[in-house]
Design an enzyme around this catalytic site. Structure first.
Site, PDB file in Angstrom:
ATOM      1  N   HIS A 125      -2.450  13.593 -11.474  1.00 54.63           N
ATOM      2  CA  HIS A 125      -2.486  13.080 -12.853  1.00 54.63           C
ATOM      3  C   HIS A 125      -1.611  13.897 -13.778  1.00 54.63           C
ATOM      4  CE1 HIS A 125      -5.336  16.115 -14.521  1.00 54.63           C
ATOM      5  NE2 HIS A 125      -5.844  16.124 -13.308  1.00 54.63           N
ATOM      6  N   ASP A 127      -1.917  13.926 -17.227  1.00 53.96           N
ATOM      7  CA  ASP A 127      -2.524  14.397 -18.482  1.00 53.96           C
ATOM      8  C   ASP A 127      -3.216  15.740 -18.264  1.00 53.96           C
ATOM      9  OD1 ASP A 127      -4.531  13.109 -16.909  1.00 53.96           O
ATOM     10  OD2 ASP A 127      -5.843  13.015 -18.663  1.00 53.96           O
ATOM     11  N   ASP A 157      -3.892  22.169 -12.940  1.00 53.35           N
ATOM     12  CA  ASP A 157      -4.635  20.919 -13.114  1.00 53.35           C
ATOM     13  C   ASP A 157      -3.847  19.993 -14.034  1.00 53.35           C
ATOM     14  OD1 ASP A 157      -6.563  18.959 -13.355  1.00 53.35           O
ATOM     15  OD2 ASP A 157      -7.920  20.144 -14.581  1.00 53.35           O
ATOM     16  N   GLU A 191      -6.785  10.955 -16.532  1.00 55.91           N
ATOM     17  CA  GLU A 191      -7.808  11.437 -15.596  1.00 55.91           C
ATOM     18  C   GLU A 191      -8.845  12.288 -16.313  1.00 55.91           C
ATOM     19  OE1 GLU A 191      -9.745  14.154 -12.701  1.00 55.91           O
ATOM     20  OE2 GLU A 191      -8.544  14.699 -14.425  1.00 55.91           O
ATOM     21  N   GLU A 192      -8.392  13.083 -17.276  1.00 56.76           N
ATOM     22  CA  GLU A 192      -9.305  14.019 -17.941  1.00 56.76           C
ATOM     23  C   GLU A 192     -10.308  13.310 -18.847  1.00 56.76           C
ATOM     24  OE1 GLU A 192      -9.571  16.895 -17.013  1.00 56.76           O
ATOM     25  OE2 GLU A 192      -7.667  17.639 -16.258  1.00 56.76           O
ATOM     26  N   ASP A 218      -6.125  13.452  -3.004  1.00 54.23           N
ATOM     27  CA  ASP A 218      -6.129  13.747  -4.437  1.00 54.23           C
ATOM     28  C   ASP A 218      -6.331  15.254  -4.636  1.00 54.23           C
ATOM     29  OD1 ASP A 218      -6.099  13.357  -7.188  1.00 54.23           O
ATOM     30  OD2 ASP A 218      -8.012  12.298  -7.285  1.00 54.23           O
ATOM     31  N   HIS A 465      -9.059  24.365 -17.273  1.00 58.25           N
ATOM     32  CA  HIS A 465      -9.739  23.964 -18.510  1.00 58.25           C
ATOM     33  C   HIS A 465     -10.038  25.162 -19.412  1.00 58.25           C
ATOM     34  CE1 HIS A 465     -11.227  19.724 -17.161  1.00 58.25           C
ATOM     35  NE2 HIS A 465     -10.056  20.024 -16.666  1.00 58.25           N
TER      36      HIS A 465
END
Ligand SMILES: *[C@@H]1O[C@H](CO)[C@@H](O)[C@H](O)[C@H]1NC(C)=O
Ligand SMILES: *[C@@H]1O[C@H](CO)[C@@H](O)[C@H](O)[C@H]1NC(C)=O
Ligand SMILES: *[C@@H]1O[C@H](CO)[C@@H](O)[C@H](O)[C@H]1NC(C)=O
Length: 481
Positions: A125, A127, A157, A191-192, A218, A465
């Site tokens: 992903h 984003d 990520d 995705e987030e 994934d 994150h």
């Protein structure tokens, strides 16, 4: 730490090459796989620099997802143009079809030479979660390199995967690679914040076309380095399942009035007691019916006495082991449905009895439980009928994908890890405690695997994150010597 970025790239390349040669219906043969992976992915000095700079450029585009349906669309559009610029060969190759889905997500269909082979699919992903500057050693969207690391939001990520997959493909195409087995590359843009606009739409499009894939790879698990204190050697974990989630809003209503003549309990007091009971009473430990038992059994031989004996005899020792697992936040999340009270809102004025109090609890559901079971357990813990429950969002845990000797996807990933990381002697199945876009693809395949070829330490894990998210480029230079 070893050489994550180059390894990510090499793994992507090896996976593409390896899969191309897997014979249909015969399963996997080690010899054949080794032959395939001997086509070396040697990079020139110039290519190595280009790769590194491409990743930095990707980090500098702030493709932030703020809330469901709310993203930086300027940055997402810019990212699309950026991909065209850095991977020109991918976009002009005649057997690759590129489609933009849901405005900012990307689907690549790479047509293999043998249409009788079932295609597979790679996910990543574009984003990222927001990153306020505070606490970062370098600005989060600078992509700056420092002490052998590239820093920035998205380095783990998950722009590393986006860039590694496309970079590997670009370099293979330049070397005149034509795959035998077709494959898809699906890059979601939200995705987030649920994947409803990206992955879900790509999946729906493929379902409408009647596509079925052999397996999906994934993000979601890593080469775990230092997560188990008594285990010195890193091991690769491939997640074959994913926890579910439930956002349960709890509400208590009461008659508003003046605070000078208050009732014994206010809506705030009632709700506070209810959420406190939920926090004090963890959901049941599911160690006995989960994958973790299998993971530990497979890891047993890596430990010395007495841990090896304990893990080899979990039929006897599981009560002790399951209790030990509860001590650490991460392993605790592997043995049970976790309970996190994340929001609490009440009160309108200092001297008014609050008419309503609301709290939201985020449960992450163990694969051996269901959404309905967790709601029932929560009500049984709270036991107060003044509390009302509203399900805001619920996702069932994902089914466990096959990981036996005949599981094509799992065995391919395992063999690819073993050939790219010869120092890794063990690959085990695991459960992903976070959620990934792969949950939108359950109608396309039963084989969903989550693995990111990166050495991850507990410290790196906190960067995801969090602050100072970074990826090592050490090997990068080693590779170029
Ligand atoms: C959105 O991305 C653009 C670059 O593409 C950037 O200039 C802008 O500051 C970003 N906006 C927000 C709110 O982050
Ligand atoms: C993990 O648990 C310990 C002990 O319960 C706590 O001190 C620590 O802050 C927790 N870590 C995180 C990241 O929540
Ligand atoms: C799978 O297919 C069923 C039946 O068509 C549909 O209701 C469901 O939403 C689909 N699930 C996903 C994740 O696409």
């Amino acid at each position: 730490m070893a050489r994550p970025y180059v390894c990510a790239l090499t793994l992507a390349a090896t996976l593409l090459l390896g899969i191309a040669t897997v014979p249909r219906s015969k399963g996997l043969r080690d010899a054949e796989h080794r032959r395939a992976s001997r086509i070396p992915s040697q990079f020139s000095q110039e290519e190595s620099v280009t790769m590194k700079e491409s990743l930095k450029g990707a980090i500098q585009i702030p493709t932030v997802s703020f809330n469901p349906g709310e993203f930086n669309t300027t940055a997402l559009a810019e990212f699309g143009e950026y991909m065209h610029r850095v991977f020109p060969t991918v976009f002009r190759t005649s057997f690759i079809r590129h489609e933009v889905v849901g405005e900012y997500s990307h689907l690549f269909t790479v047509q293999g030479s043998d249409p009788s082979l079932q295609p597979y699919m790679l996910l990543a992903h574009i984003d990222v979660v927001p990153a306020p500057d505070q606490g970062w050693e370098v600005p989060p969207f600078s992509g700056l390199e420092r002490d052998g690391f590239i820093y920035g939001r998205g380095t783990l990520d998950n722009k590393n995967s986006v860039m590694a997959i496309l970079q590997a493909l670009e370099l293979l195409l330049i070397r005149n690679y034509i795959p035998r087995r077709s494959f898809f590359i699906a890059l979601g843009h939200d995705e987030e914040v649920s994947g409803a606009h990206g992955a879900q739409k790509i999946s729906a499009l493929l379902q409408a076309r009647g596509v079925q894939v052999a397996f999906v790879v994934d993000e979601g698990s890593f080469i775990m380095d230092g997560f188990i204190p008594s285990l010195k050697k890193p091991f690769a974990m491939v997640s074959v399942s994913e926890k579910g989630s439930l956002d349960l809003m709890m509400e208590v209503n009461s008659t508003p009035g003046h605070s000078s003549a208050p009732p014994k309990e206010t809506s705030i007091g009632i709700l506070a007691a209810a959420v406190s009971r939920l926090e004090q009473t963890p959901m049941p430990n599911m160690f006995g019916s989960g994958l973790l038992k299998i993971t530990l059994q497979q890891l047993a031989k890596e430990f010395s006495f007495p841990v090896n004996v304990i893990f080899n005899n979990l039929w006897l020792f599981w009560p002790i082991v399951s209790r030990l697992m509860e001590r650490d936040n991460i392993s605790n999340a592997l043995v049970r449905t976790t309970t996190a009270v994340t929001m609490f809102n009440a009160g309108i004025k200092v001297n008014v009895i609050p008419p309503v109090a609301r709290a939201t609890v985020n449960f992450r559901i163990h694969p051996a439980q269901t959404v309905q079971e967790v709601i029932k357990l929560a009500k049984d813990i709270v036991v107060d009928d003044r509390v009302q429950y509203h399900v805001l969002e619920a996702v069932e845990p994902l089914p466990v994908s096959p990981f036996d000797d005949r599981a094509l996807g799992y065995q391919l990933i395992r063999q690819t890890i073993e050939s790219v990381f010869p120092e890794i002697s063990i690959v085990v199945p695991g459960t992903c405690i976070a959620q990934t876009d792969s949950r939108h693809y359950t109608n396309l395949t039963t084989g969903i695997y989550r693995f990111n070829p990166i050495y991850l330490t507990p410290q790196d894990f906190s960067g995801i994150h969090g602050i100072n998210e970074r990826i090592s480029v050490q090997a990068y230079e080693m590779q170029n010597r």
